[in-house]
Enzyme design. Structure first.
Site, PDB file in Angstrom:
ATOM      1  N   ASP A  41      37.428  68.094  31.533  1.00  0.00           N
ATOM      2  CA  ASP A  41      36.661  68.469  30.645  1.00  0.00           C
ATOM      3  C   ASP A  41      37.678  69.615  30.384  1.00  0.00           C
ATOM      4  O   ASP A  41      38.685  70.209  29.914  1.00  0.00           O
ATOM      5  CB  ASP A  41      35.257  69.819  31.305  1.00  0.00           C
ATOM      6  CG  ASP A  41      34.900  70.119  31.124  1.00  0.00           C
ATOM      7  OD1 ASP A  41      34.535  69.987  29.289  1.00  0.00           O
ATOM      8  OD2 ASP A  41      34.069  71.631  30.859  1.00  0.00           O
TER       9      ASP A  41
ATOM     10  N   HIS B 240      29.514  79.136  27.004  1.00  0.00           N
ATOM     11  CA  HIS B 240      29.685  78.512  28.559  1.00  0.00           C
ATOM     12  C   HIS B 240      29.387  80.200  29.131  1.00  0.00           C
ATOM     13  O   HIS B 240      29.348  81.371  28.609  1.00  0.00           O
ATOM     14  CB  HIS B 240      31.187  78.381  28.703  1.00  0.00           C
ATOM     15  CG  HIS B 240      31.373  77.533  27.537  1.00  0.00           C
ATOM     16  ND1 HIS B 240      32.894  77.333  26.884  1.00  0.00           N
ATOM     17  CD2 HIS B 240      31.118  76.032  28.123  1.00  0.00           C
ATOM     18  CE1 HIS B 240      32.624  76.180  26.929  1.00  0.00           C
ATOM     19  NE2 HIS B 240      32.211  74.983  26.967  1.00  0.00           N
TER      20      HIS B 240
ATOM     21  N   HIS C 243      27.928  71.853  24.870  1.00  0.00           N
ATOM     22  CA  HIS C 243      28.213  72.597  26.465  1.00  0.00           C
ATOM     23  C   HIS C 243      27.476  73.514  26.663  1.00  0.00           C
ATOM     24  O   HIS C 243      27.003  74.073  25.126  1.00  0.00           O
ATOM     25  CB  HIS C 243      29.445  72.617  25.278  1.00  0.00           C
ATOM     26  CG  HIS C 243      31.227  71.448  25.596  1.00  0.00           C
ATOM     27  ND1 HIS C 243      31.664  71.964  26.448  1.00  0.00           N
ATOM     28  CD2 HIS C 243      31.318  70.540  25.076  1.00  0.00           C
ATOM     29  CE1 HIS C 243      32.185  70.550  26.271  1.00  0.00           C
ATOM     30  NE2 HIS C 243      31.661  69.580  25.575  1.00  0.00           N
TER      31      HIS C 243
ATOM     32  N   GLY D  40      25.711  74.600  28.742  1.00  0.00           N
ATOM     33  CA  GLY D  40      24.221  74.112  29.216  1.00  0.00           C
ATOM     34  C   GLY D  40      23.294  74.761  29.661  1.00  0.00           C
ATOM     35  O   GLY D  40      21.576  75.038  29.596  1.00  0.00           O
TER      36      GLY D  40
ATOM     37  N   ASN E 149      27.514  73.782  34.737  1.00  0.00           N
ATOM     38  CA  ASN E 149      28.785  74.060  34.926  1.00  0.00           C
ATOM     39  C   ASN E 149      28.030  75.608  35.706  1.00  0.00           C
ATOM     40  O   ASN E 149      27.470  75.605  36.609  1.00  0.00           O
ATOM     41  CB  ASN E 149      29.625  74.709  34.488  1.00  0.00           C
ATOM     42  CG  ASN E 149      30.777  75.346  35.213  1.00  0.00           C
ATOM     43  OD1 ASN E 149      31.074  74.522  36.242  1.00  0.00           O
ATOM     44  ND2 ASN E 149      31.866  75.160  35.187  1.00  0.00           N
TER      45      ASN E 149
HETATM   46  P1  13P Z   1      27.914  76.145  31.326  1.00  0.00           P
HETATM   47  O1  13P Z   1      28.454  77.123  32.717  1.00  0.00           O
HETATM   48  O2  13P Z   1      27.275  77.354  30.741  1.00  0.00           O
HETATM   49  O3  13P Z   1      26.673  75.496  32.059  1.00  0.00           O
HETATM   50  O4  13P Z   1      28.902  75.293  30.289  1.00  0.00           O
HETATM   51  C1  13P Z   1      29.275  74.164  31.293  1.00  0.00           C
HETATM   52  C2  13P Z   1      30.657  72.940  30.106  1.00  0.00           C
HETATM   53  O5  13P Z   1      29.590  73.060  28.845  1.00  0.00           O
HETATM   54  C3  13P Z   1      31.364  72.454  30.647  1.00  0.00           C
HETATM   55  O6  13P Z   1      32.088  72.425  29.430  1.00  0.00           O
END
Ligand code: 13P
Length: 287
Positions: A84, A177, A207, A209, A231
């Site tokens: 990632d 993020h 990204h 999410g 994440n």
């Molecule tokens: P989040 O931590 O906001 O869910 O984003 C995850 C992400 O985009 C990882 O690349």
């Protein structure tokens, strides 16, 4: 066996659903995500940031753990192990270590340099049958020390990068993020629509999410998003469940201090979060 993300994302784009990328941090995380994907018969992408890779003792350790788990747990759904937000060097290291998919995030470079470096990685990934994600337009917020200002990508630049032969394209559309601020303007569907019109069949990646409302997720999928990264939401769910266990004093009862017991509620919370996302993304039964 690990697979490239190409086939699962081509199917997702054609079928108008999205495959979740869930970032992993340790053994419990990985096991929870793999078991949920298997139980729900869903394809899945395990995301590893460079920081998480270092934390887990390097990419070869991660590859060994994930491959071992796929065997020992009898996982038969398609699983891609994906770097990632990789640097150019990080992407090469993951390829050597046995990852089946990498992201090269060249969004902070001038577009010419992003194109140059992405092109080199396309050649390497093509030869090895690996999937490659590229990025245009930095994604806001902070992830693992990488700070993005949050912008909307230029659709013409997206087209230039998509034409290099990458597998999937991450483009900034106002996403961030981590948790979204109260005054967040929401996703820019005009930008997404313009990008999809120019890039056609290219699976688009959303990204950040965590915390995007369900109706926006559904609309994004209808406009060509076929991979969604989550994440922070698993981290928040894990932390809340662990806090509850400790605050209830359960670690002080009997053998409640056993790490397998301490971590169990957090693992269940990750599983529930992953299930909820797979339902929303529409990937259940699509393995
Ligand atoms: P989040 O931590 O906001 O869910 O984003 C995850 C992400 O985009 C990882 O690349």
């Amino acid at each position: 066996m690990l697979v490239s993300a190409k086939e699962m994302l081509t199917k997702a784009k054609a079928g108008k659903y999205a495959v979740g990328q869930f970032n992993i941090n340790n053994l419990e995380w990985t096991k929870a995500i793999l078991q949920t994907a298997q139980e729900l018969n869903s394809p899945v992408i395990l995301g590893v940031s460079e920081g998480a890779g270092k934390y887990m003792c390097g990419y070869t350790t991660v590859v060994g753990m994930v491959n071992g788990m796929i065997n020992e747990l009898g996982i038969t759904v398609p699983v891609a192990l994906h770097l990632d937000h990789g640097s150019y060097e990080g992407a090469k290291k993951c390829i050597e270590a046995g990852f089946s998919s990498v992201m090269f995030d060249g969004s902070h470079y001038p577009i010419e340099e992003n194109i140059e470096k992405t092109k080199e990685l396309v050649a390497i990934c093509d030869e090895l049958g690996l999937s490659l994600e590229a990025e245009v337009g930095a994604i806001g917020g902070e992830e693992d020390g990488v700070v993005g200002t949050g912008e909307c990508a230029d659709p013409k630049e997206c087209k230039m990068i998509a034409d290099l032969g990458i597998t999937m394209l991450a483009a900034g559309i106002g996403n961030i993020h981590g948790k979204y601020p109260e005054n967040w303007a929401g996703l820019s569907f005009d930008t997404l629509d313009a990008i999809q019109q120019l890039t056609g069949d290219m699976p688009l990646v959303l990204h950040g999410g965590t915390g995007i409302p369900a109706d926006m997720i559904k609309k994004a999928i209808s406009l060509g998003v076929s991979k969604i990264n989550v994440n922070t939401e698993c981290q928040l769910a894990f932390a809340a469940a662990t806090r509850e266990y400790i605050e209830a004093g359960k670690d002080l009862q009997g053998k409640g201090f056993d790490p397998r017991k301490v971590l169990a509620p957090g693992v269940e919370a990750i599983k529930a979060t992953v299930k909820e996302k797979m339902e929303l993304f529409g990937s259940i039964g699509k393995a």
